[in-house]
Design an enzyme around this catalytic site. Structure first.
Site, PDB file in Angstrom:
ATOM      1  N   SER A 202      27.022   3.511 -18.537  1.00  0.00           N
ATOM      2  CA  SER A 202      26.358   2.632 -17.558  1.00  0.00           C
ATOM      3  C   SER A 202      27.155   2.683 -16.263  1.00  0.00           C
ATOM      4  CB  SER A 202      26.367   1.194 -18.098  1.00  0.00           C
ATOM      5  OG  SER A 202      26.002   0.271 -17.099  1.00  0.00           O
TER       6      SER A 202
ATOM      7  N   TYR B 289      30.272  -6.765 -21.860  1.00  0.00           N
ATOM      8  CA  TYR B 289      29.428  -5.560 -21.792  1.00  0.00           C
ATOM      9  C   TYR B 289      30.090  -4.457 -20.961  1.00  0.00           C
ATOM     10  CZ  TYR B 289      25.465  -2.550 -20.598  1.00  0.00           C
ATOM     11  OH  TYR B 289      24.642  -1.466 -20.403  1.00  0.00           O
TER      12      TYR B 289
END
Ligand SMILES: NC(=O)c1ccc[n+]([C@@H]2O[C@H](COP(=O)([O-])OP(=O)(O)OC[C@H]3O[C@@H](n4cnc5c(N)ncnc54)[C@H](O)[C@@H]3O)[C@@H](O)[C@H]2O)c1
Length: 252
Positions: free
Chosen positions: A141, A154
């Site tokens: 990501s 995260y």
């Protein structure tokens, strides 16, 4: 060779019931790959089978060593080999360091971190069995490359994805196994649409849209195309790369 060079390849895609994983299955199948799709969501996998009856499915939790091993074994039993792993399964909770509990941290690191490690580990073992090499694409990501607010668990979990990519690429290059990652920006998947329902989620998404120089969120198919490229023969000299698919987010 198909567009991406995955024709006939035996592929395992984790987290394939929705979002980026499902879009990846579509692209791989369209390019002639043979695909086994994993998810914890049995109903989602059933709808995938309705859409693409040629795709096999295996229910399992990537964070469980037994399940991760079983899903790789299921791919080898179905295809006789494993050429490609797309390590995509993940959860995407938002929260600052103050909001994130120990349980939140353990859960995100178990799925996004340990799950990615375990699926890579068993896939490498399977790829080594016939000495034909292989290709792994980890779904990292922008949060696995740069810092962001409210991603206290995260974001670090996605740094695990980026780190695994680089370390495993070096470790296994001599055995013909390439390991790459995509670093998607904010992509309009089911998970992201659900963020809009969380407290502060709509404001967060509006801010994220503006943070992407292209001024929009990405589409799952745009990430899937990058994954298929890295997975296939067209990327034969690419390993250890973390390819942003982010409308220019990381270029700032
Ligand atoms: N959507 C985005 O903006 C975005 C951005 C960057 C990275 N990513 C990454 O892309 C990947 C896919 O995300 P998405 O947006 O498509 O989300 P999504 O929720 O639509 O899809 C994720 C899938 O993973 C499955 N899953 C969750 N836990 C699992 C487990 N323990 N074992 C097996 N499957 C499990 C879910 O059931 C779901 O089908 C994730 O790794 C996420 O971190 C997403």
């Amino acid at each position: 060779m198909g567009e991406y060079g995955v024709t006939g390849k035996a592929c395992l895609v984790t987290g394939a019931a929705s979002g980026i994983g499902r879009a990846t299955v579509r692209v791989l199948v369209a390019d002639g790959a043979r695909v086994l799709a994993n998810d914890v969501n049995e109903i989602g996998l059933a709808t995938l089978r309705e859409e693409l009856p040629e795709v096999g499915t295996v229910v399992g939790d990537v964070s469980s060593p037994a399940d991760a091993e079983r899903m790789v074994r299921a791919a080898v039993e179905r295809f006789g080999r494993l050429d490609v792993l797309v390590a995509n399964a993940g959860v995407i909770p938002l929260g600052s360091a103050l909001e994130t509990t120990v349980e939140d941290w353990d859960h995100v690191l178990a799925v996004d971190g340990r799950g990615m490690f375990l699926t890579c580990k068993y896939a490498i073992e399977a790829m080594l069995a016939d000495e034909a090499g292989g290709s792994i694409v980890c779904v990292s990501s922008i949060s696995g490359v740069a810092g962001q607010a409210r991603q206290a668990a995260y974001g670090p979990a996605k740094f695990v994805a980026s780190g695994l990519t680089k370390h495993l690429a070096v470790e296994w290059a001599g055995h013909g196994i390439r390991v790459n990652a995509v670093a998607p920006g904010t992509i309009r998947t089911e998970a992201v649409e659900a963020v809009a329902e969380q407290p502060g989620g709509a404001e967060y998404l509006a801010t994220m849209k503006l943070a992407h120089p292209m001024g929009r969120l990405g589409e799952p198919a745009e990430v899937a195309a990058a994954i298929a490229f890295l997975a296939g023969e067209r990327a034969s000299f690419v390993t250890g790369a973390i390819l942003p698919v982010d409308g220019g987010y990381l270029a700032r």
